[in-house]
Design a protein around this motif. Structure first.
Motif, mmCIF file in Angstrom:
data_model
loop_
_atom_site.group_PDB
_atom_site.id
_atom_site.type_symbol
_atom_site.label_atom_id
_atom_site.label_comp_id
_atom_site.label_asym_id
_atom_site.label_seq_id
_atom_site.Cartn_x
_atom_site.Cartn_y
_atom_site.Cartn_z
ATOM 1 N N ILE A 169 51.223 29.767 35.010
ATOM 2 C CA ILE A 169 50.117 29.400 34.132
ATOM 3 C C ILE A 169 48.932 28.906 34.945
ATOM 4 N N TYR A 170 49.218 28.089 35.959
ATOM 5 C CA TYR A 170 48.140 27.617 36.823
ATOM 6 C C TYR A 170 47.380 28.790 37.437
ATOM 7 N N GLY A 171 48.127 29.769 37.929
ATOM 8 C CA GLY A 171 47.496 30.910 38.576
ATOM 9 C C GLY A 171 46.587 31.688 37.637
ATOM 10 N N ARG A 172 46.962 31.789 36.393
ATOM 11 C CA ARG A 172 46.176 32.552 35.424
ATOM 12 C C ARG A 172 44.984 31.773 34.882
ATOM 13 N N MET A 173 45.135 30.446 34.776
ATOM 14 C CA MET A 173 44.128 29.649 34.074
ATOM 15 C C MET A 173 43.186 28.875 34.990
ATOM 16 N N MET A 174 43.579 28.622 36.232
ATOM 17 C CA MET A 174 42.706 27.885 37.151
ATOM 18 C C MET A 174 41.431 28.665 37.446
ATOM 19 N N LEU A 175 40.376 27.933 37.753
ATOM 20 C CA LEU A 175 39.126 28.566 38.153
ATOM 21 C C LEU A 175 39.239 29.052 39.598
ATOM 22 N N HIS A 176 38.945 30.333 39.804
ATOM 23 C CA HIS A 176 38.949 30.917 41.142
ATOM 24 C C HIS A 176 37.572 31.542 41.362
ATOM 25 N N PRO A 177 36.628 30.771 41.927
ATOM 26 C CA PRO A 177 35.249 31.247 42.058
ATOM 27 C C PRO A 177 35.117 32.605 42.736
ATOM 28 N N TYR A 178 35.920 32.862 43.756
ATOM 29 C CA TYR A 178 35.857 34.138 44.464
ATOM 30 C C TYR A 178 36.043 35.302 43.496
ATOM 31 N N THR A 179 37.021 35.174 42.602
ATOM 32 C CA THR A 179 37.305 36.235 41.634
ATOM 33 C C THR A 179 36.278 36.271 40.508
ATOM 34 N N VAL A 180 35.926 35.112 39.978
ATOM 35 C CA VAL A 180 34.983 35.041 38.854
ATOM 36 C C VAL A 180 33.634 35.627 39.256
ATOM 37 N N TYR A 181 33.202 35.356 40.468
ATOM 38 C CA TYR A 181 31.902 35.848 40.930
ATOM 39 C C TYR A 181 31.870 37.368 41.009
ATOM 40 N N ARG A 182 33.023 37.978 41.244
ATOM 41 C CA ARG A 182 33.080 39.426 41.463
ATOM 42 C C ARG A 182 33.604 40.210 40.268
ATOM 43 N N ASP A 183 34.198 39.540 39.297
ATOM 44 C CA ASP A 183 34.840 40.240 38.185
ATOM 45 C C ASP A 183 34.506 39.533 36.870
ATOM 46 N N ARG A 184 33.636 40.145 36.071
ATOM 47 C CA ARG A 184 33.208 39.523 34.817
ATOM 48 C C ARG A 184 34.354 39.323 33.825
ATOM 49 N N THR A 185 35.391 40.121 33.959
ATOM 50 C CA THR A 185 36.524 39.968 33.036
ATOM 51 C C THR A 185 37.257 38.660 33.273
#
Length: 211
Positions: free
Chosen positions: A32-48
């Motif tokens: 759950i942590y892996g799915r719900m935590m904020l990961h800026p590297y991924t968020v910046y590159r993937d709008r989904t």
């Protein structure tokens, strides 16, 4: 009574129950942590992955983190929803929900920009949104007395600045996966939204100190 909270402050009740429930569940479920935590590297590159800006605010690192945030929310969140309803009628519930969600998102944006190239950086916690709630409440009732550590009386506006001061210190010194930077931007978001909704609030705030 519990029913009074649900009837009078339904948005705060749902936020409180959802955050506590999901945080406790995540304590024993690393996936759950892996799915719900904020990961800026991924968020910046993937709008989904933008929903991480909200889901990361529904989980916490540990019991101390959860209890600290939920105590603050309990003291100020339910009260603020009631204040907004008193000021604006039933649409005050929507105002409260909007303030909380917008602060949750906006308080994460500086972190995303700062950490966009740091693959190993993750963060979590509702601190940005709770800071918004806290500082919005302070604009309405800055002199409300609270009891720090259940014993030391302290005005709400002093509590707010102590809270923010700790978070600024922690953002520079702590290495605990908690997004302490979000406190400052959440507080500013709460102040700005409240000013936009109620432009008279600054005069009201000054009057509380005889200015």
């Amino acid at each position: 009574m519990l029913s009074d909270y649900i009837i009078n402050t339904p948005v705060a009740s749902v936020i409180f129950a959802l955050t506590v429930g999901l945080s406790i569940y995540a304590f024993s479920n690393p996936e759950i942590y892996g799915r719900m935590m904020l990961h800026p590297y991924t968020v910046y590159r993937d709008r989904t992955k933008w929903p991480m800006m909200i889901t990361s605010g529904l989980i916490h690192k540990d019991w101390t983190h959860l209890i600290f945030n939920m105590l603050t929310f309990y003291f100020f969140g339910f009260a603020l929803e009631g204040i907004l309803v008193a000021q604006s009628g039933s649409i005050g519930h929507i105002y409260f929900a909007g303030l909380y969600v917008v602060a949750l998102v906006l308080s994460d944006i500086p972190t995303i920009l700062q950490q966009k190239n740091n693959y190993n950086y993750h963060s979590l916690g509702a601190s940005g949104a709770i800071s918004a709630v806290l500082f919005s409440f302070i604009l309405f009732y800055p002199r409300t007395m609270l009891y720090l550590f259940m014993a030391i009386p302290i005005p709400a506006f002093i509590f707010g600045f102590l809270y923010l001061g700790y978070c600024i210190w922690a953002s520079k010194n702590a290495r605990d996966g908690i997004n302490h930077d979000a406190h400052l931007y959440g507080a500013l978001t709460g102040l700005l939204i409240t000013l936009l909704l109620y432009p008279w609030i600054l005069l009201h705030f000054a009057e509380q100190f005889g200015l």
